[in-house]
Design an enzyme around this catalytic site. Structure first.
Site: not given
Length: 399
Positions: A51, A259
């Site tokens: 990520d 997020e």
């Protein structure tokens, strides 16, 4: 793991590692799961990607020992590393680790081979640019119709009647009434309907950045032409009491996020949502629609609400909501996860010893469309008449 296994069998070619930890070990450094389970047990042949700056976060604070983090992530089995800024540092550290035999060359060969396999399989070397032949089909009416269908099938009806047992269901709503109040910050806002990762990372507010149908617009186009629609984002109690509305549709929820920007310790709806519910629902029959990416706190308000709908993030096609509110289609959606009473209960999972949710996993009230109700009513009536005639005839013959 079932979803991962099914996806890999069906040909998924890349897997991204999450920021999270499992049993105290950062996933970006978890060799047992990345190499052992994913690549070994599941026989994953594609490549594994980190990520955004996920390698940095192996240590706390992030980037505290970067050379170690590079070593741990590559040895764990990560093949491609997402580094937005300090990529030169990563390259230098990895080369040094290979030269010093800390990271074996066959690990590099494995990573490169996997990446090349995916690129060759996709034909990127022969055709490196995207095929634009279907670009004019994006956002077509057929696409919007499918999105609208997805909206109405994903909505979950959580309450339909003041006492919850539905002797007098509120939905489906009548289209032809004198006056309807539409209220709430989310009733006329495409950005709020779409949520994060829409146009921008954290989403947007308003109706100027993409094309679609807000819930307010959908209501206006669905009701009878003689029905008056009054929209107030945040009406006070006196306004609601003095206007003799047949009913009100209140649309509230969360603001867009993506997020970690969406992390919340209280999971409350955005202001002035609670006061809108209070001002409207205490004075008129009200249907509350929650726009959110997850369950949020609603128990304090639920007793005053006549009907409650979890609409999640419906996107651009607000007409999918009015399809079921007004009975053109029935509600069929079920909760994909437990809806808690208070945040103090979290984490809460189905099967827990003290499982006491506001709405359990799989809950969802189903309704019939107006057409289905009429058909069933007519059918019942036709079946019922001969019975009455037989009884009357038997009575006459007995006389």
């Amino acid at each position: 793991m079932p979803a991962y296994s099914d996806s890999i069998i069906k040909g998924v070619a890349t897997v991204m590692i999450s920021y999270s930890s499992w049993n105290g070990e950062k996933m970006h450094a978890n060799r047992d799961l990345v190499t052992g389970f994913l690549k070994g047990t599941l026989k994953f042949k594609g490549f594994v990607i980190s990520d955004w700056e996920g390698v940095d976060r192996i240590t706390s604070p992030p980037h505290a020992n970067y050379s170690y983090s590079v070593q741990a992530s590559i040895l764990a089995g990560l093949d491609m590393i997402m580094i937005p800024f300090k990529y030169i540092e990563f390259i230098d550290d990895l080369i040094s680790l290979v030269k010093n035999n800390v990271v074996p060359m066959d690990r590099i060969d494995d990573a490169v081979g996997r990446i090349l396999l995916v690129k060759f399989t996709m034909g990127l070397f022969e055709n490196p640019l995207a095929d634009l032949s279907l670009v004019n089909e994006l956002g077509s009416q057929a696409h919007r119709d499918l999105a609208r269908e997805a909206v109405r099938k994903s909505l979950v009806l959580l309450k339909n009647g003041k006492n919850g047992t539905n002797p007098n269901p509120v939905i489906p709503l009548p289209k032809k009434v004198s006056k309807i109040l539409v209220a709430g910050s989310h009733a006329d806002n495409l950005g709020y309907q779409c949520g994060g990762w829409t146009m921008e990372w954290q989403g947007f507010s308003g109706n100027n950045y993409t094309r679609g149908t807000t819930i307010l617009s959908a209501i206006k186009s669905t009701v009878d032409s003689s029905t008056e629609i009054i929209y107030r984002e945040n009406p006070d109690g006196n306004f609601v009491k003095s206007n003799n509305f047949a009913y009100a549709i209140v649309v509230v929820g969360e603001h867009p996020y993506a997020e970690t920007s969406g992390d919340s310790m209280n999971l409350t709806m955005a202001e002035p949502g609670p006061s809108v519910i209070s001002n409207v629902c205490e004075s008129v029959k009200c249907i509350v629609i929650i726009i959110s990416g997850r369950p949020i706190v609603i128990e304090p308000y639920i007793s005053s609400i006549d009907a409650l709908v979890a609409a999640w993030l419906p996107g651009t096609e607000g007409q999918g909501i009015t399809d079921v509110l007004f009975g053109d289609h029935g509600f069929s959606g079920k909760l994909p996860r437990t809806w808690f009473r208070t945040v103090d209960q979290l984490p809460m999972n189905f099967g827990d010893t003290h499982y006491d949710p506001l709405f359990p996993l799989g809950f969802g009230i189903e309704t019939e469309s107006i057409k289905e109700l009429v058909t069933r009513s007519t059918s019942d009536g036709v079946i019922g008449r001969p019975c009455i005639l037989v009884l009357v005839l038997a009575l006459i013959l007995s006389l």
